[in-house]
Motif scaffolding. Structure first.
Motif, short mmCIF file in Angstrom:
data_model
loop_
_atom_site.label_atom_id
_atom_site.label_comp_id
_atom_site.label_asym_id
_atom_site.label_seq_id
_atom_site.Cartn_x
_atom_site.Cartn_y
_atom_site.Cartn_z
N VAL A 20 0.82 -1.21 0.00
CA VAL A 20 0.00 0.00 0.00
C VAL A 20 0.85 1.26 0.00
N LEU A 21 1.92 1.27 0.80
CA LEU A 21 2.69 2.51 1.00
C LEU A 21 3.69 2.79 -0.11
N VAL A 22 4.25 1.76 -0.75
CA VAL A 22 5.28 2.00 -1.77
C VAL A 22 4.74 2.83 -2.94
N PRO A 23 3.55 2.52 -3.50
CA PRO A 23 3.04 3.39 -4.57
C PRO A 23 2.79 4.82 -4.11
N VAL A 24 2.29 4.99 -2.87
CA VAL A 24 2.06 6.34 -2.36
C VAL A 24 3.39 7.08 -2.22
N TYR A 25 4.39 6.40 -1.69
CA TYR A 25 5.71 7.00 -1.55
C TYR A 25 6.27 7.40 -2.91
N TYR A 26 6.10 6.53 -3.91
CA TYR A 26 6.61 6.81 -5.25
C TYR A 26 5.94 8.05 -5.84
N SER A 31 6.68 13.55 -7.43
CA SER A 31 6.12 14.89 -7.62
C SER A 31 7.04 15.99 -7.11
N LEU A 32 8.04 15.62 -6.30
CA LEU A 32 8.99 16.60 -5.78
C LEU A 32 10.27 16.69 -6.62
N ARG A 33 10.32 15.96 -7.73
CA ARG A 33 11.47 16.03 -8.62
C ARG A 33 11.18 17.02 -9.76
N ASN A 34 12.24 17.45 -10.41
CA ASN A 34 12.07 18.18 -11.66
C ASN A 34 12.03 17.18 -12.81
N GLN A 35 11.74 17.65 -13.98
CA GLN A 35 11.55 16.74 -15.11
C GLN A 35 12.82 15.97 -15.44
N ARG A 36 13.96 16.62 -15.35
CA ARG A 36 15.22 15.94 -15.65
C ARG A 36 15.56 14.92 -14.58
N GLY A 37 15.29 15.27 -13.31
CA GLY A 37 15.60 14.35 -12.23
C GLY A 37 14.78 13.08 -12.27
N PHE A 38 13.62 13.14 -12.89
CA PHE A 38 12.79 11.93 -12.98
C PHE A 38 13.47 10.85 -13.81
N TYR A 39 14.16 11.25 -14.87
CA TYR A 39 14.79 10.27 -15.76
C TYR A 39 16.18 9.87 -15.28
N ASP A 40 16.83 10.70 -14.49
CA ASP A 40 18.21 10.41 -14.10
C ASP A 40 18.33 9.62 -12.80
N ALA A 41 17.42 9.83 -11.86
CA ALA A 41 17.58 9.26 -10.53
C ALA A 41 16.86 7.93 -10.39
N ASN A 42 17.19 7.23 -9.32
CA ASN A 42 16.49 5.99 -8.95
C ASN A 42 15.05 6.35 -8.60
N PRO A 43 14.06 5.66 -9.16
CA PRO A 43 12.66 6.05 -8.92
C PRO A 43 12.27 6.07 -7.45
N LEU A 44 12.89 5.20 -6.62
CA LEU A 44 12.50 5.10 -5.22
C LEU A 44 13.43 5.86 -4.28
N SER A 45 14.44 6.53 -4.81
CA SER A 45 15.35 7.27 -3.96
C SER A 45 14.78 8.66 -3.66
N LEU A 46 15.20 9.21 -2.54
CA LEU A 46 14.76 10.56 -2.20
C LEU A 46 15.41 11.56 -3.14
N PRO A 47 14.68 12.59 -3.55
CA PRO A 47 15.27 13.59 -4.46
C PRO A 47 16.38 14.37 -3.77
N THR A 48 17.51 14.53 -4.46
CA THR A 48 18.63 15.28 -3.90
C THR A 48 18.32 16.77 -3.79
N SER A 49 17.54 17.28 -4.71
CA SER A 49 17.15 18.69 -4.70
C SER A 49 15.63 18.78 -4.88
N PRO A 50 14.86 18.53 -3.82
CA PRO A 50 13.40 18.56 -3.96
C PRO A 50 12.92 19.94 -4.38
#
Length: 272
Positions: A20-26, A31-50
């Motif tokens: 239940v929680l993993v999709p909500v977390y994702y 939603s706190l990433r920028n467009q470029r960060g979505f493609y470069d980072a690990n999908p489940l990692s916390l954004p480095t620059s939210p």
């Protein structure tokens, strides 16, 4: 007598919690990433620059208009459905004629009619009434489909009100309207909250009626707006998920506030 801990049940509970929680977390993290960060980072990692740029983009694209339309449709539907269902439940429970029993069976039959099977006649009636592409075109059929279950829940609660209270008020000269508002409404307030929360959740998330019965962008509600955002921001996934988060927050708040009444009311409605 000591009982053994249910380790298997606890493990299954943690697995279900993760599902239940993993999709909500994702959704929230993306939603706190920028467009470029979505493609470069690990999908489940916390954004480095939210960043809240995705939320700002959504809010600049008529989000508040769609939000206001959803509020009007939801409040209008819930107010009418609860008022009509309360009066109908009172008649069903307190009525002594054969017609009151026949009416209750009609509401039971209404539960078996799917929305999809009625969309053509509903569309015909709305267009003939010259209500097409208005918020009222969404409210009226939503009320019609909310009433059957609402009546059943309220009627089952109303049957628990002691008959002696009605007889006492009748001796004092109270009429049906006085008993409805002075006795029934305070006694079954948890059921009224249950019906309001349940109907509100259904209408807020409704998609079929807004899709079929409205056309103009200024008449869109949030579920339909999310569908249009998906096409408008098709390469900007963070913006789409930011719109999902914003549209979910009112529903989440409503559920948190009324979850106990919702569960108890549905249990009473189907358990008798």
């Amino acid at each position: 007598m000591r009982t053994r801990p249910n380790y298997l049940g606890g493990l299954a509970g943690f697995v279900w919690l993760a599902i239940v929680l993993v999709p909500v977390y994702y959704v929230v993290v993306t939603s706190l990433r920028n467009q470029r960060g979505f493609y470069d980072a690990n999908p489940l990692s916390l954004p480095t620059s939210p960043t809240l740029s995705a939320y700002e983009l959504v809010l600049r694209n008529d989000f508040w208009r769609y939000f206001a339309n959803s509020v009007v449709v939801t409040l209008g539907t819930v107010a009418i459905a609860v008022a009509v269902a309360l009066m109908a439940a009172y008649y069903v429970v307190r009525g002594t004629s054969w017609f009151s029993r026949f009416t209750y069976r009609g509401y039971l039959l209404g539960l078996a009619i799917p929305i999809q099977a009625t969309i053509i006649p509903v569309y015909y009636l709305i267009t003939r009434a010259q209500l097409y592409d208005t918020l009222l075109a969404i409210i009226l059929p939503s009320v019609a489909f909310a009433i059957p279950l609402s009546v059943i829940i309220l009627a089952n609660f109303l049957r628990d009100v002691p008959n002696e209270l009605f007889e006492s008020m009748r001796v004092d000269g109270a009429g049906d309207w006085r008993m409805l508002f002075s006795l029934v409404l305070p006694m079954i307030r948890p059921a009224v909250v249950t019906v309001a929360v349940y109907d509100g959740l259904n209408v807020w998330n409704g998609f079929l009626f807004p899709l079929i019965l409205t056309q103009s962008p200024d008449q869109r509600v949030l579920p339909l707006a999310l569908w249009s955002f998906q096409g408008q921001f098709r390469v900007n996934i963070p913006a789409v998920l930011a719109a999902v988060v914003l549209s979910t927050l009112p529903v989440l708040a409503l559920y948190v506030l009324g979850r106990r009444q919702l569960v108890s009311g549905l249990t009473a409605g189907f358990g008798k």
